[in-house]
Write a protein that holds these residues in place. Sequence first.
Motif, PDB file in Angstrom:
ATOM      1  N   TRP A  68     -26.481  80.759-105.820  1.00 15.05           N
ATOM      2  CA  TRP A  68     -25.659  80.976-107.001  1.00 15.05           C
ATOM      3  C   TRP A  68     -24.645  82.100-106.801  1.00 15.05           C
ATOM      4  O   TRP A  68     -23.457  81.945-107.139  1.00 15.05           O
ATOM      5  N   TYR A  92     -29.376  87.771-111.116  1.00 15.77           N
ATOM      6  CA  TYR A  92     -29.626  86.360-111.444  1.00 15.77           C
ATOM      7  C   TYR A  92     -31.038  85.944-111.036  1.00 15.77           C
ATOM      8  O   TYR A  92     -31.760  85.301-111.807  1.00 15.77           O
ATOM      9  N   TYR A 140     -20.804  88.659-114.426  1.00 18.40           N
ATOM     10  CA  TYR A 140     -21.570  89.299-113.351  1.00 18.40           C
ATOM     11  C   TYR A 140     -20.648  89.795-112.234  1.00 18.40           C
ATOM     12  O   TYR A 140     -20.891  90.835-111.629  1.00 18.40           O
ATOM     13  N   ALA A 141     -19.578  89.040-111.928  1.00 17.13           N
ATOM     14  CA  ALA A 141     -18.639  89.487-110.889  1.00 17.13           C
ATOM     15  C   ALA A 141     -17.954  90.782-111.310  1.00 17.13           C
ATOM     16  O   ALA A 141     -17.708  91.664-110.473  1.00 17.13           O
ATOM     17  N   GLY A 183     -15.031  80.522-113.185  1.00 18.64           N
ATOM     18  CA  GLY A 183     -16.438  80.837-112.984  1.00 18.64           C
ATOM     19  C   GLY A 183     -17.374  79.851-113.632  1.00 18.64           C
ATOM     20  O   GLY A 183     -18.553  79.745-113.267  1.00 18.64           O
ATOM     21  N   THR A 185     -23.148  73.482-105.904  1.00 17.73           N
ATOM     22  CA  THR A 185     -24.232  73.835-106.831  1.00 17.73           C
ATOM     23  C   THR A 185     -24.855  72.584-107.448  1.00 17.73           C
ATOM     24  O   THR A 185     -26.052  72.561-107.735  1.00 17.73           O
ATOM     25  N   GLN A 199     -21.117  76.920-112.570  1.00 15.79           N
ATOM     26  CA  GLN A 199     -22.152  76.835-113.596  1.00 15.79           C
ATOM     27  C   GLN A 199     -22.424  75.390-113.999  1.00 15.79           C
ATOM     28  O   GLN A 199     -23.574  75.015-114.257  1.00 15.79           O
ATOM     29  N   GLN A 234     -21.154  83.416-117.379  1.00 16.00           N
ATOM     30  CA  GLN A 234     -22.012  84.236-116.524  1.00 16.00           C
ATOM     31  C   GLN A 234     -21.325  84.668-115.228  1.00 16.00           C
ATOM     32  O   GLN A 234     -21.394  85.835-114.833  1.00 16.00           O
ATOM     33  N   SER A 235     -20.674  83.749-114.531  1.00 16.32           N
ATOM     34  CA  SER A 235     -20.073  84.088-113.242  1.00 16.32           C
ATOM     35  C   SER A 235     -19.054  85.206-113.382  1.00 16.32           C
ATOM     36  O   SER A 235     -19.056  86.181-112.614  1.00 16.32           O
ATOM     37  N   VAL A 282     -14.830  82.958-108.659  1.00 14.26           N
ATOM     38  CA  VAL A 282     -14.231  84.025-109.458  1.00 14.26           C
ATOM     39  C   VAL A 282     -13.268  84.865-108.631  1.00 14.26           C
ATOM     40  O   VAL A 282     -12.191  85.244-109.103  1.00 14.26           O
ATOM     41  N   ALA A 296     -20.658  81.432-107.262  1.00  9.94           N
ATOM     42  CA  ALA A 296     -20.004  82.087-108.402  1.00  9.94           C
ATOM     43  C   ALA A 296     -18.904  83.031-107.941  1.00  9.94           C
ATOM     44  O   ALA A 296     -17.788  83.031-108.485  1.00  9.94           O
TER      45      ALA A 296
END
Length: 442
Positions: A134, A373, A356-357, A154, A23, A158, A352-353, A142, A138
């Motif tokens: 992303w 995202y 969202y997972a 996670g 990333t 980021q 965030q990771s 995770v 991510a």
Amino acid sequence: MPLSGGGIDREHRRVVLAAMVGTTIEWYDFFIYAICAGLVFAGQYFAALGPNALILSFATVGISFVFRPVGAVLAGQLGDRFGRRAMLIATLLLMGVSTVLMGLVPAASSIGVAAPVILVLLRILQGLSAGGEWGGAALLAVEHAPPERRGLYGAFPQIGVPIGLLLANGVLALVSALTTPGQFLAWGWRIPFLLSVVLIVVGLLIRSRVAESPVFEEVRRAGSAPVPLGALFRERGRLVLLGALLFAANSAVGYMTTGGYVQSYAVKSLHLDPAAVLASVMASAAVWLVSTLAGGWLADRWGRVRVYQAGFVLQLIWMVPFFALVDLATIPALVLALMLYAVGLGFTYGPQSALYAEMFPTRVRYRGAAIAYALGSVLGGAFAPTIAEALRTTTGTVYSIGGYLAGMTVIGLLASVFIPDRPGIPLNPPATPARPEAKPFS
């Protein structure tokens, strides 16, 4: 926030390194365009538009975001079918090749209108890559993580964003310092784009050695077919929308620096030294890195949503003082403004990771997370620099930008209230243990 000991083996560390390095390279490539859009491209490629050149140059930063959802759908569909690892290699290659080619595009003075057209087409390819990158990075981090450390693991993909920002500004600052202003505009700005060749090789070497996500492998062994895209929106469209609004608030604020707006304003309107401005952004990127890791670490203790909300409150408080400090037109004031700005930004990025997972089941997780995202980046960061410049031009004050960013932050804060916080939930019940109180996906 150690990654050693406690049952964390070499493979886990290799995974988070691959996610972070990949990333970092992706966002280095993405950000050097955004920064040069404010410092270089208006004159090199859009000068024929006169006073509107800078606004259109910033608009090309946003155009790529329109194609992020397309990249998210394509990579998500393939990633849910063939795995996260293959998509990470493909997106890295697409971003890197596009960036190198940008460094070779002649100016409009040489080939006319073809120059901006080629530049925009390459920027669209960057957008497709970013849309798919992303989610894969991510989820790989995770889904490899122990349930109690998903927030911290996670956070590593980021921090590729602030590291990429740090690297992009650092390389541009170095080139700017080693060349005269005329040399920088003539050819110096191309060097950071061409250096992406080296980064591609490094990223591919690291990512090619990482094992596939164990959660995805369990689903593949079970022979589960990916859920159609329409079913994702029918069954979990509300979560996709809430995730998009959550990220829109973060990305609108973040793209004041990652989108190159603050750099352009400080250099062209406040007449600060370009190298010093880029160094100021690097200092803020370092704070953003630390606060993002802290946000991920705290998310394993406080919960993902609470950390988000703390970050949004910090963002909201700082919007007006931020622009007041920037307008003092001194480097120390700019450094202080940007460093404090980065704290709330990191708290709304670190968790965030993991969040969202845990919002989506395995068979739609890549698409659900990536599309939320990507849509959030369109609603928030895509045209934030363009909107900021238009607001300042129309109102004559940067405080109108602060009002816009405060409004976006409130939207994210409200969205967070409706998102379920499920730390430790089994990501794939047959393969992933979780705390006894955690309830699996239905």
